[in-house]
Design a protein around this motif. Sequence first.
Motif: not given
Length: 489
Positions: A35-40, A72, A76-77, A79-81
């Motif tokens: 996905e677009k973020h680095k954290k999950t 979701k 997303d807001k 900053g997480y997948n």
Amino acid sequence: MQKRTYVLLSLAFLLVFSAVGAVLHMGGHQAMAKEKHKKTLVMGTSADYAPYEYIDTTKGNKIIGFDVDVAKHIADKLGYNLVIKDMDFNGLVPALDSKRVDFVMAGMTPNAERKKKVDFSSTYYQAKQLVVTDDPKIKTIEDLKGKTIGVQLGSIQEKEAKKIADKVDKVHIEKRNKVPDLVQEIMSKRFDGAVIEDGVAIEYLNKNSDLRAFEIPDSATAGSAVALQKGSGLTADFNQQIAMMKKNGELDKIADKWFEPKSKKKAEKKSIVDFSTIMPSVPYILKGILTTLKFVVVSILLGFVLGTVLSLFKISKVRVLRWGADAYTSIFRGTPLILQLLIIYNATPQLTGYKIEPFLAGVLTFGLNSAAYVSEIIRAGINGVDKGQREASMALGVSYGSMMRQIILPQALKNILPALMNEFITLTKESAIIAVIGTTDIMRRAQIVGADTYRYFEPLITAGIIYYVMVMALTVLGRMLERRMSRGD
């Protein structure tokens, strides 16, 4: 010597297959996390609660629904997948408590008991409680006298059902793990009704013209909230995002998408058995074959290797080894397999802090359990070899290890091959119980299709055919090995 080589090659083939499967399994997780973020963030849910969360089996393995869209948006807001894990509803709080998931969204209502173990965000949706039934004579709670009603295990609806039982005489309450199970029990005439909240009930009412519902008077207005780990630093962030979504209308927009009533057009009457209904979902069920095969192959290898070691312990002259192997066998043969599975899956995080995955928990359970039975089979095979073979080996100065490896075990394996194949076939069939811990094997997928289509006979028969074909393949393989070994090749 050739016989031994053939058996080893067969086991090597199984090992390679399992390794390939493991790679594919890992690849699937990597694709999901791209996905677009680095954290999950890992979300736990029970994907049988449409329209909150469910799987559209005609379109693949993706979990969709109201809760999923809200999660979701928040993730997303922040900053997480978002990674979603599906499991039984009554296993969600334990999964959060053992840190298998970061938060839970499953139409869950905060209550005093749950608050002891987890933290809750502010509520993001308010729901009402309904009694769903297919009996036109049941219109009020008074009409439930002498009737059987169902509730989902561990849900807020349990308390509402108990309130009904306190007010109305002879109301019998039954519990099931999933809401689709409740609806199926109603359609099968085993339940007269079920307590289900309105947001979920509307999906069933829209799809089945035989069902009707009425609101429970003075029922608690259930508020759905996000459950988080105790003391989680994410609670304040979730509260902030929920407040913002309420203010800017984003929550209302998502709710309108999922809770809008559909046409009340009467559904066409379908035949008792209609496989065309589930045909679009058959590929979804078939994908479970890979999961089942990976699980069975690795479990068989573990069970065979450990079972061989245990059998050697049982015939050892060292008393401690004999006692330990016998105790092991007694424990694993004397307790239910599903109990062993749940202990390994649920107790491991509690005792060790290690978040064991469902696949690993299943492999360990079935491998350890199978080893107990395999050890007895191999021990019987070793004892069945003529004692003269051992005496001759000792007279020739052959070491114990070489004697067992090159003389005794190959002969024993030839004699016990049918019994071993029977144990492997049994393991293949029993692997269906891993569905209880959320592994998407053949059985779990068939249950999901049944919940999605409201038809259970067709997907379960399809699963049965798949299992039958797998068992027949194992049977043919066993006979081929028997013939090959009987020729002395």
